[in-house]
Design a protein around this motif. Structure first.
Motif, PDB file in Angstrom:
ATOM      1  N   ARG A 270       0.831  -1.211   0.000  1.00 41.84           N
ATOM      2  CA  ARG A 270       0.000   0.000   0.000  1.00 41.84           C
ATOM      3  C   ARG A 270       0.862   1.257   0.000  1.00 41.84           C
ATOM      4  NH1 ARG A 270      -2.891   3.745   3.433  1.00 41.84           N
ATOM      5  NH2 ARG A 270      -1.570   3.216   5.203  1.00 41.84           N
ATOM      6  N   LYS A 271       1.916   1.251   0.823  1.00 39.68           N
ATOM      7  CA  LYS A 271       2.807   2.413   0.878  1.00 39.68           C
ATOM      8  C   LYS A 271       3.519   2.630  -0.452  1.00 39.68           C
ATOM      9  CE  LYS A 271       3.689   2.510   5.845  1.00 39.68           C
ATOM     10  NZ  LYS A 271       4.697   2.339   6.913  1.00 39.68           N
ATOM     11  N   GLN A 272       3.915   1.520  -1.076  1.00 37.36           N
ATOM     12  CA  GLN A 272       4.565   1.626  -2.381  1.00 37.36           C
ATOM     13  C   GLN A 272       3.606   2.209  -3.413  1.00 37.36           C
ATOM     14  OE1 GLN A 272       5.933  -2.359  -3.145  1.00 37.36           O
ATOM     15  NE2 GLN A 272       7.803  -2.120  -1.931  1.00 37.36           N
ATOM     16  N   ASN A 273       2.356   1.760  -3.354  1.00 38.87           N
ATOM     17  CA  ASN A 273       1.338   2.276  -4.285  1.00 38.87           C
ATOM     18  C   ASN A 273       1.073   3.756  -4.057  1.00 38.87           C
ATOM     19  OD1 ASN A 273       1.100  -0.293  -5.335  1.00 38.87           O
ATOM     20  ND2 ASN A 273      -0.744  -0.804  -4.171  1.00 38.87           N
ATOM     21  N   LEU A 274       1.026   4.158  -2.771  1.00 39.95           N
ATOM     22  CA  LEU A 274       0.804   5.567  -2.448  1.00 39.95           C
ATOM     23  C   LEU A 274       1.954   6.434  -2.943  1.00 39.95           C
ATOM     24  CD1 LEU A 274      -0.632   5.386   1.195  1.00 39.95           C
ATOM     25  CD2 LEU A 274      -1.839   6.139  -0.859  1.00 39.95           C
ATOM     26  N   GLN A 275       3.196   5.953  -2.745  1.00 45.06           N
ATOM     27  CA  GLN A 275       4.366   6.702  -3.195  1.00 45.06           C
ATOM     28  C   GLN A 275       4.382   6.841  -4.704  1.00 45.06           C
ATOM     29  OE1 GLN A 275       6.467   8.337  -1.340  1.00 45.06           O
ATOM     30  NE2 GLN A 275       7.677   9.044  -3.101  1.00 45.06           N
ATOM     31  N   ALA A 276       4.043   5.731  -5.382  1.00 40.99           N
ATOM     32  CA  ALA A 276       4.005   5.750  -6.851  1.00 40.99           C
ATOM     33  C   ALA A 276       2.934   6.715  -7.349  1.00 40.99           C
ATOM     34  CB  ALA A 276       3.737   4.344  -7.386  1.00 40.99           C
ATOM     35  N   LYS A 277       1.808   6.729  -6.672  1.00 42.90           N
ATOM     36  CA  LYS A 277       0.725   7.643  -7.043  1.00 42.90           C
ATOM     37  C   LYS A 277       1.135   9.097  -6.816  1.00 42.90           C
ATOM     38  CE  LYS A 277      -4.203   8.431  -6.176  1.00 42.90           C
ATOM     39  NZ  LYS A 277      -5.379   8.008  -5.371  1.00 42.90           N
ATOM     40  N   LYS A 278       1.818   9.344  -5.684  1.00 37.59           N
ATOM     41  CA  LYS A 278       2.272  10.698  -5.366  1.00 37.59           C
ATOM     42  C   LYS A 278       3.270  11.199  -6.412  1.00 37.59           C
ATOM     43  CE  LYS A 278       4.502  13.319  -1.655  1.00 37.59           C
ATOM     44  NZ  LYS A 278       5.147  13.237  -0.315  1.00 37.59           N
ATOM     45  N   GLU A 279       4.199  10.328  -6.781  1.00 37.95           N
ATOM     46  CA  GLU A 279       5.201  10.709  -7.785  1.00 37.95           C
ATOM     47  C   GLU A 279       4.560  10.967  -9.136  1.00 37.95           C
ATOM     48  OE1 GLU A 279       7.986   7.528  -7.729  1.00 37.95           O
ATOM     49  OE2 GLU A 279       8.891   8.117  -5.803  1.00 37.95           O
ATOM     50  N   LYS A 280       3.562  10.171  -9.461  1.00 38.65           N
ATOM     51  CA  LYS A 280       2.866  10.351 -10.736  1.00 38.65           C
ATOM     52  C   LYS A 280       2.161  11.709 -10.777  1.00 38.65           C
ATOM     53  CE  LYS A 280      -0.212   7.879 -13.893  1.00 38.65           C
ATOM     54  NZ  LYS A 280      -1.075   6.675 -14.063  1.00 38.65           N
ATOM     55  N   LEU A 281       1.535  12.080  -9.665  1.00 38.27           N
ATOM     56  CA  LEU A 281       0.842  13.364  -9.590  1.00 38.27           C
ATOM     57  C   LEU A 281       1.826  14.525  -9.692  1.00 38.27           C
ATOM     58  CD1 LEU A 281      -1.771  12.645  -6.761  1.00 38.27           C
ATOM     59  CD2 LEU A 281      -2.254  13.007  -9.192  1.00 38.27           C
ATOM     60  N   GLU A 282       2.973  14.352  -9.025  1.00 42.06           N
ATOM     61  CA  GLU A 282       3.992  15.398  -9.080  1.00 42.06           C
ATOM     62  C   GLU A 282       4.542  15.550 -10.494  1.00 42.06           C
ATOM     63  OE1 GLU A 282       6.814  14.197  -6.158  1.00 42.06           O
ATOM     64  OE2 GLU A 282       5.690  15.054  -4.470  1.00 42.06           O
ATOM     65  N   ASP A 283       4.744  14.425 -11.184  1.00 40.88           N
ATOM     66  CA  ASP A 283       5.227  14.471 -12.570  1.00 40.88           C
ATOM     67  C   ASP A 283       4.230  15.203 -13.462  1.00 40.88           C
ATOM     68  OD1 ASP A 283       7.509  13.128 -11.912  1.00 40.88           O
ATOM     69  OD2 ASP A 283       6.784  11.153 -12.543  1.00 40.88           O
ATOM     70  N   LYS A 284       2.943  14.902 -13.243  1.00 36.49           N
ATOM     71  CA  LYS A 284       1.912  15.559 -14.052  1.00 36.49           C
ATOM     72  C   LYS A 284       1.892  17.057 -13.785  1.00 36.49           C
ATOM     73  CE  LYS A 284      -1.388  11.785 -14.766  1.00 36.49           C
ATOM     74  NZ  LYS A 284      -2.765  11.305 -14.503  1.00 36.49           N
ATOM     75  N   LYS A 285       2.064  17.443 -12.501  1.00 35.06           N
ATOM     76  CA  LYS A 285       2.052  18.863 -12.143  1.00 35.06           C
ATOM     77  C   LYS A 285       3.247  19.578 -12.777  1.00 35.06           C
ATOM     78  CE  LYS A 285       1.780  21.952  -8.151  1.00 35.06           C
ATOM     79  NZ  LYS A 285       2.821  22.853  -8.641  1.00 35.06           N
ATOM     80  N   ARG A 286       4.420  18.960 -12.703  1.00 36.87           N
ATOM     81  CA  ARG A 286       5.605  19.576 -13.302  1.00 36.87           C
ATOM     82  C   ARG A 286       5.442  19.734 -14.808  1.00 36.87           C
ATOM     83  NH1 ARG A 286       8.627  16.609  -9.324  1.00 36.87           N
ATOM     84  NH2 ARG A 286       8.791  14.827 -10.727  1.00 36.87           N
ATOM     85  N   GLU A 287       4.858  18.683 -15.435  1.00 41.18           N
ATOM     86  CA  GLU A 287       4.651  18.743 -16.879  1.00 41.18           C
ATOM     87  C   GLU A 287       3.679  19.857 -17.234  1.00 41.18           C
ATOM     88  OE1 GLU A 287       5.422  17.706 -20.730  1.00 41.18           O
ATOM     89  OE2 GLU A 287       6.384  16.903 -18.926  1.00 41.18           O
ATOM     90  N   ARG A 288       2.649  20.006 -16.420  1.00 43.05           N
ATOM     91  CA  ARG A 288       1.651  21.050 -16.656  1.00 43.05           C
ATOM     92  C   ARG A 288       2.257  22.435 -16.468  1.00 43.05           C
ATOM     93  NH1 ARG A 288      -1.751  19.127 -13.533  1.00 43.05           N
ATOM     94  NH2 ARG A 288      -1.388  20.418 -11.675  1.00 43.05           N
ATOM     95  N   ASP A 289       3.040  22.582 -15.380  1.00 46.17           N
ATOM     96  CA  ASP A 289       3.686  23.874 -15.117  1.00 46.17           C
ATOM     97  C   ASP A 289       4.663  24.230 -16.232  1.00 46.17           C
ATOM     98  OD1 ASP A 289       2.264  24.031 -12.803  1.00 46.17           O
ATOM     99  OD2 ASP A 289       3.926  23.425 -11.490  1.00 46.17           O
TER     100      ASP A 289
END
Length: 595
Positions: A508-527
Motif C-alpha cells: 500500500r505504501k509503495q502504491n501511495l508513493q508511486a501515485k504521489k510521484e505520478k501526480l507530481e510528474d503531471k504537475k511539473r509537466e503542466r507547469d
C-alpha cells in the motif's frame, strides 16, 4: 423378519426392492450400504420416476427441493446402462450424459452416482466442470476412457467440440437437472449444442423445481411424449397443501432496523452455536466482509465460519463445501451459489440476512434444511420498509411467522468499528461490501416492494460498522439520505489506517508513493507547458514592441527581465536548500545543465 414399516412422512411405503421393473440386486445392496437406516423406502418422486425411466419413458419431473431427485435419475440411469445391448461399452463410447447448471451440483451428482456406477465394472464416469484445465480433462478421457459424462453445459459442450474420439451413437440416456436454472443462467445455447450431437433415439429426463415457459419449450424440443411427474411436499397445515416448501420446515421473518441487523445476526449465531447453519448474503463482497468481521467478534470465536461464493476459485469452493459437509456444527456464509441442488446433510437453520434478488430463490435457499422429512428452521431478516415482502411471499404460497427481535442482543457495532480502525482490510472490505449491497439492491426483481430509494443509507452504514458513509453517486446526488449515521469520534485520518498484514501494508505504501510521484510528474509537466506558453506569448509581445520602442526603452525592459530571471533563480535555490526540489530539477529549471 420383515423390516419395520416406514415412519418418515416424507417417504412412501414403497421400498426400492418393490419397484417394477425391479432394480438389480447390486443397486439394492449399494443403497443399503450408502444410505442411513430406513433408506430402503422411496420418496414420492423416486417412486413415481424410477419405474417410468426404467420402462423407457421420457419424463418431465417437477418436484420440490429436497425431494430426492438425484437418486430418481441416477438409479434408473445405472439400470438402463446395465441392460443396454451395447454393454459392456468400449472405452470412448458414451452411454449417458447428465447436465446440471453449477459446478457444485455437478460434483454432488458425481459423488452420489459413484457407489452405483461402480456396480458396473466396465463403465467409467467422468466429471467435467469449469475451473479446471480443459487439457487435463481431455488427457483423462483419452487415457482412461469415459462412458458417463456428468458436468456443466459450458465444459461439456467444449469437450464435445474438441474431442472427435467420443462416440455418442449408442447413447442411452440424457438427464437435464435443474432445467429452469440452466435457462436462467443463460445455458440455452450450450444445451442445444450438446443435444444436437446426441441421437434422437434415447431416453431423456428433465428435472426442475419450477416449470417455466422456457422449460416447457425445452421439454417439447428434447423429449418424446414425456410423462409429466409433479410432486409437491405435503404440509402439516391444510392451507399449505401442495406447497413447494419442504415438509417439516418452520419459516419465520424478523423485522429490524438496518443498524440493528448485524447485532441480531450475531445473537442468533451465538444461540445456535452447536448447530449447523447457512447464512445467505446479497453479494460476494458481503460474504467476504462478514466472513472476516464475524470471525473476529469474541462471542463467535468458538464457531466455525466458512465463506463461499462464485468469485472464489473452484478448488477453494470445493474444499469449503467438503469441510462444511463433514462438520457436525458451524456456519456456511454464502451467496446464492449454494442455494440450489446442493444436498448438505444436517442443516438445522437457514438464515437469509438479505432477501434474494430473485424471489424464486427464496424456496431454494430454505430448501437446504428440512430435507427428506426432517425438521428445520428458516428466518429472513427484513427492514421495516420491506415488511410487505411477507405478504408477497404469502401470495406465492410461502407462509412465514413473525419473530421478535432479541432484546438481549449485544451491540456489536463498536466492536466492528474498532476492528476497522485497527486493520485496513476490515475498513476497505466493509466499504466494498456496502457499495456492492446498494448496487445489488437496485437489481431486485420485486423492486416495487424492495425499493432502493427507500433505503436508510445512514442506518445501513451503521449496521455494517463503517467509519464513514462511502462516497456514492446515490448519496452525492442526494437520492439517498445519510441521516442516522453517527461519525466515529476522535478517529485518525482514514488514509492513515494501516493493514495488519505487513506485506499488504508495504504494498500500500509503495502504491501511495508511486501515485504521489505520478501526480507530481503531471504537475511539473503542466507547469512546464504553461511556462512555455507564457514565455512564447511574452516573446511575441516583446518582439512586436521592440520594433516600435526606442533604444532606451528596450534597455529598460531588458533590465527588468534580467532582474525577474535572477529572482526566479533565487527562489529555486531556496527550494533546493529546503529539499523541495532535487539538484537535477534545479539545473534543468535554471539552465545550468546546458553547460
Amino acid at each position: 423378519m420383515d423390516p419395520s414399516p416406514n415412519t418418515n412422512e416424507a417417504l412412501t411405503e414403497t421400498r426400492f426392492s418393490d419397484l417394477k421393473p425391479p432394480l438389480s440386486e447390486d443397486i439394492i445392496e449399494a443403497l443399503l450400504r450408502s444410505g442411513p437406516p430406513g433408506f430402503e423406502f422411496c420418496t414420492p418422486v423416486q417412486a413415481a420416476t424410477i419405474p417410468l425411466l426404467c420402462s423407457h419413458k421420457d419424463v418431465a419431473v417437477d418436484a420440490a427441493t429436497g425431494s430426492g431427485k438425484t437418486l430418481a435419475f441416477v438409479l434408473p440411469l445405472v439400470e438402463i446402462l446395465r441392460r443396454s445391448t451395447s454393454y459392456p461399452p468400449k472405452p470412448h463410447q458414451v452411454m449417458g450424459v447428465i447436465i446440471s447448471p453449477t459446478r457444485e451440483l455437478s460434483t454432488q451428482i458425481y459423488n452420489v452416482a459413484q457407489p452405483f456406477v461402480s456396480t458396473l465394472p466396465n463403465v467409467n464416469s467422468v466429471l467435467l466442470v469449469g475451473g479446471r484445465d480443459v487439457r487435463a480433462d481431455m488427457k483423462i478421457i483419452e487415457e482412461e476412457g469415459c462412458n458417463l459424462l456428468i458436468g456443466t453445459p459450458g465444459r461439456l459442450s467444449d469437450i464435445m467440440e474438441r474431442m472427435d474420439i467420443l462416440d455418442f451413437r449408442n447413447l442411452e440416456i440424457l438427464i437435464l437437472d435443474e432445467a429452469d436454472r440452466l435457462l436462467e443462467m443463460g445455458f440455452q445455447k450450450q444445451v442445444n449444442s450438446i443435444i444436437s450431437r446426441l441421437p434422437k433415439q434415447r431416453r431423456t429426463g428433465l428435472f426442475s423445481a419450477t416449470q417455466t415457459e422456457g422449460v416447457e419449450e425445452m421439454a417439447k424440443a428434447g423429449l418424446r411424449n414425456p410423462v409429466r411427474v409433479e410432486v409437491r411436499a405435503e404440509s402439516k397445515s391444510a392451507s399449505l397443501t401442495n406447497s413447494k416448501i419442504p415438509f417439516g420446515l418452520h419459516l419465520e421473518y424478523l423485522v429490524c432496523e438496518a443498524d440493528k441487523k448485524s447485532s441480531q445476526l450475531v445473537d442468533l449465531l451465538v444461540r445456535n452455536k452447536n448447530k449447523k447453519l447457512i447464512v445467505y448474503f446479497m453479494t460476494c463482497a458481503c460474504v467476504d466482509y462478514w466472513g472476516l468481521v464475524l470471525s473476529k467478534i469474541p462471542a463467535l470465536k468458538s464457531i466455525s465460519l466458512i465463506p463461499i461464493h462464485g468469485d472464489k476459485k473452484q478448488n477453494a469452493r470445493d474444499k469449503a463445501l467438503a469441510s462444511f459437509t463433514k462438520a457436525s456444527s458451524g456456519v456456511l456464509l454464502c451467496t446464492d451459489v449454494a442455494a440450489r441442488g446442493l444436498d448438505i446433510p444436517g442443516i438445522d437453520y437457514v438464515v437469509q440476512y438479505d432477501p434474494p434478488q430473485d424471489p424464486k430463490m427464496f424456496n431454494h435457499r430454505v430448501g437446504r434444511t428440512a430435507r427428506l422429512g426432517k425438521e428445520g428452521r428458516s428466518i429472513v431478516f427484513l427492514l421495516p420498509e420491506e415488511e410487505d415482502y411477507v405478504e408477497f411471499m404469502r401470495r406465492r404460497g410461502v407462509f412465514c411467522q413473525e419473530k421478535k427481535c432479541s432484546e438481549e442482543a449485544s451491540d456489536v457495532i463498536p466492536i466492528i468499528r474498532s476492528l476497522a480502525m485497527k486493520d485496513r482490510a476490515v475498513y476497505e472490505k466493509g466499504k466494498r461490501a456496502f457499495v456492492s449491497f446498494v448496487h445489488g439492491y437496485k437489481e431486485h426483481e420485486c423492486s416495487y416492494i424492495l425499493r432502493w430509494q427507500s433505503l436508510e443509507i445512514g442506518k445501513l452504514a451503521m449496521g455494517y460498522g463503517l467509519l464513514h458513509v462511502p462516497s456514492m453517486s446515490e448519496v452525492k446526488q442526494k437520492r439517498l439520505s445519510s441521516e442516522g449515521f453517527s461519525p466515529v469520534e476522535g478517529v485518525l485520518k482514514f488514509e492513515d489506517i494501516k493493514f495488519k498484514d505487513k506485506s499488504k501494508e508495504k504494498q500500500r505504501k509503495q502504491n501511495l508513493q508511486a501515485k504521489k510521484e505520478k501526480l507530481e510528474d503531471k504537475k511539473r509537466e503542466r507547469d512546464k507547458k504553461n511556462s512555455k506558453k507564457a514565455v512564447n506569448a511574452s516573446s511575441a509581445t516583446a518582439d512586436s514592441k521592440k520594433r516600435k520602442l526606442t533604444g532606451k526603452q528596450r534597455q529598460t525592459i531588458q533590465t527588468a527581465e534580467d532582474e525577474e530571471e535572477m529572482a526566479r533563480d533565487y527562489r529555486l535555490l531556496k527550494k533546493l536548500k529546503k529539499g523541495s526540489i532535487e539538484e537535477d530539477d534545479f539545473a534543468k529549471l535554471t539552465g545550468a545543465d546546458d553547460f
